[in-house]
Design an enzyme around this catalytic site. Structure first.
Site, mmCIF file in Angstrom:
data_model
loop_
_atom_site.group_PDB
_atom_site.id
_atom_site.type_symbol
_atom_site.label_atom_id
_atom_site.label_comp_id
_atom_site.label_asym_id
_atom_site.label_seq_id
_atom_site.Cartn_x
_atom_site.Cartn_y
_atom_site.Cartn_z
ATOM 1 N N TYR A 58 -7.948 -3.443 13.013
ATOM 2 C CA TYR A 58 -6.527 -3.096 13.024
ATOM 3 C C TYR A 58 -5.952 -3.235 14.419
ATOM 4 C CZ TYR A 58 -7.381 1.556 15.117
ATOM 5 O OH TYR A 58 -7.724 2.582 15.966
ATOM 6 N N ARG A 80 -19.090 -4.312 -5.089
ATOM 7 C CA ARG A 80 -19.739 -3.644 -3.961
ATOM 8 C C ARG A 80 -21.148 -4.183 -3.718
ATOM 9 N NH1 ARG A 80 -23.090 0.712 -2.641
ATOM 10 N NH2 ARG A 80 -22.524 1.685 -0.660
ATOM 11 N N LYS A 130 -11.942 -3.367 17.420
ATOM 12 C CA LYS A 130 -11.024 -2.316 16.949
ATOM 13 C C LYS A 130 -11.155 -2.177 15.436
ATOM 14 C CE LYS A 130 -6.344 -0.596 17.900
ATOM 15 N NZ LYS A 130 -6.717 0.744 18.311
ATOM 16 N N GLU A 168 -14.247 7.240 26.683
ATOM 17 C CA GLU A 168 -12.786 7.195 26.500
ATOM 18 C C GLU A 168 -12.379 8.402 25.662
ATOM 19 O OE1 GLU A 168 -11.568 3.750 24.135
ATOM 20 O OE2 GLU A 168 -13.508 3.739 23.125
ATOM 21 N N LEU A 212 -13.039 0.777 23.829
ATOM 22 C CA LEU A 212 -12.042 -0.196 23.388
ATOM 23 C C LEU A 212 -11.321 -0.749 24.622
ATOM 24 C CD1 LEU A 212 -10.756 -1.384 20.753
ATOM 25 C CD2 LEU A 212 -8.835 0.104 21.276
HETATM 26 N N1 PDD Z 1 -5.605 3.588 19.439
HETATM 27 N N2 PDD Z 1 -9.396 3.609 22.797
HETATM 28 C C1 PDD Z 1 -9.398 3.853 21.468
HETATM 29 C C2 PDD Z 1 -10.648 4.375 20.853
HETATM 30 C C3 PDD Z 1 -8.244 3.625 20.707
HETATM 31 O O1 PDD Z 1 -8.247 3.854 19.379
HETATM 32 C C4 PDD Z 1 -7.067 3.146 21.349
HETATM 33 C C5 PDD Z 1 -5.804 2.855 20.595
HETATM 34 C C6 PDD Z 1 -7.114 2.911 22.738
HETATM 35 C C7 PDD Z 1 -5.920 2.383 23.498
HETATM 36 O O2 PDD Z 1 -5.687 1.029 23.192
HETATM 37 P P1 PDD Z 1 -4.234 0.393 23.304
HETATM 38 O O3 PDD Z 1 -3.768 0.646 24.701
HETATM 39 O O4 PDD Z 1 -4.449 -1.040 23.034
HETATM 40 O O5 PDD Z 1 -3.369 1.088 22.275
HETATM 41 C C8 PDD Z 1 -8.291 3.148 23.425
HETATM 42 C C9 PDD Z 1 -4.458 3.321 18.600
HETATM 43 C C10 PDD Z 1 -3.165 3.565 19.271
HETATM 44 C C11 PDD Z 1 -4.627 4.062 17.282
HETATM 45 O O6 PDD Z 1 -5.732 4.051 16.788
HETATM 46 O O7 PDD Z 1 -3.651 4.620 16.763
#
Ligand code: PDD
Length: 284
Positions: A33, A100, A147, A179, A204
């Site tokens: 996503y 599945r 992601k 993170e 990420l």
């Molecule tokens: N999340 N680390 C993780 C684990 C994340 O899920 C996200 C983003 C980030 C920041 O990435 P970016 O700057 O590209 O948004 C770091 C999104 C916003 C979410 O899951 O809603």
């Protein structure tokens, strides 16, 4: 009023938007996503999100269901159809639906879903107060640079944080912060150095992280990409997180220990301002 959602080439009221129970996103979290910010009806940091989407697809051996021009059209059309001024666009691509089986066939058609979330991301009241975080052991899978929608551990960690009176959690692995549950973690040392973990499979590769670091360097800030411990973060002058929905959000306490003077700091406020100004000028 109901949103208009995109599902596999169709535009539908959200009540009518459906995905097969055999979709591998549903059965195996076999999906990736992106979340892209929208301000004034325009897309924020869009190229970065699409570049990462392509990397996620490649890493999982999924083929892109639509080309880049069509993807941009989908983003623009969902903004227009929902009259979205400010908020987020969620895009999910799963490997597709079939009976599945842990083994999947190479001929699946990916499922594509987009929806909007109207939200005033330009005026977040938490920027003024900052947020509190707790530290929890890292418990996610090892390929965190992809992601994927495997967000259960992160969701449970955030629930735990809120239950304990905080707002979010920092994951800690081998003594170092990886993170936060849905954002990247950064600190500013007492010497004024912006420290952030270097890119690897441990975290990420945040799009906001990359843009904020570029802008910080351009503004003359010294930036070090290295791992840091919760103890270093607790002793820092500032700590903040970055993500598409929050931009630059100050962290004012970690495990109950105030960061700096326990108030949002000047560096994070300045970086947020620079980031928003830069993005407003470049939004497409
Ligand atoms: N999340 N680390 C993780 C684990 C994340 O899920 C996200 C983003 C980030 C920041 O990435 P970016 O700057 O590209 O948004 C770091 C999104 C916003 C979410 O899951 O809603």
């Amino acid at each position: 009023m109901s949103r208009i959602v995109h599902v596999n080439g169709q535009w539908l009221p959200e009540e009518d938007a459906k995905i097969s129970v055999f979709d591998r996103g549903f059965l195996f979290a076999d999906a990736i996503y992106e979340v892209t910010g929208v301000i004034g009806g325009k897309l924020i940091d869009y190229e970065g999100h699409i570049a990462r989407l392509k990397r996620s697809l490649e890493a999982l051996g999924m083929h892109a269901p639509v080309d880049e021009a069509a993807l941009l059209d989908l983003h623009r059309e969902i903004v227009a159809r929902n009259d979205l001024k400010t908020g987020l666009i969620y895009l999910q691509i799963s490997r597709g639906a079939e009976d599945r089986d842990f083994l999947f066939s190479g001929t699946l058609s990916p499922s594509v879903v987009l929806f909007t979330q109207a939200r005033n991301i330009l005026e977040n009241p938490r920027w003024k107060t900052g947020i509190k975080v707790i530290t929890v052991p890292e418990g996610r899978w090892v390929s965190r640079q992809i992601k994927t929608v495997q967000l259960l551990y992160s969701s449970l960690a955030k629930m735990e944080a809120v239950k304990s009176g905080a707002d979010d959690a920092f994951f800690v692995e081998d003594g170092f912060i990886t993170e936060a549950t849905s954002s990247n973690a950064h600190m500013v040392t007492k010497e004024g150095v912006l420290v952030t973990r270097a890119l690897s499979n441990a975290l990420l590769h945040g799009i906001t992280r990359g843009s904020v670091l570029d802008l910080a360097r351009a503004a003359g800030l010294s930036v070090e990409e290295r791992s840091f411990t919760p103890e270093e973060a607790k002793a820092a002058s500032e700590v903040f997180i970055t993500s598409a929905g929050t931009f630059v959000m100050p962290v004012v306490s970690i495990d109950g220990v105030p960061v700096g003077d326990g108030q949002p700091g000047d560096v994070s406020a300045r970086l947020r301002q620079i980031y928003i100004e830069d993005q407003l000028a470049r939004a497409i």
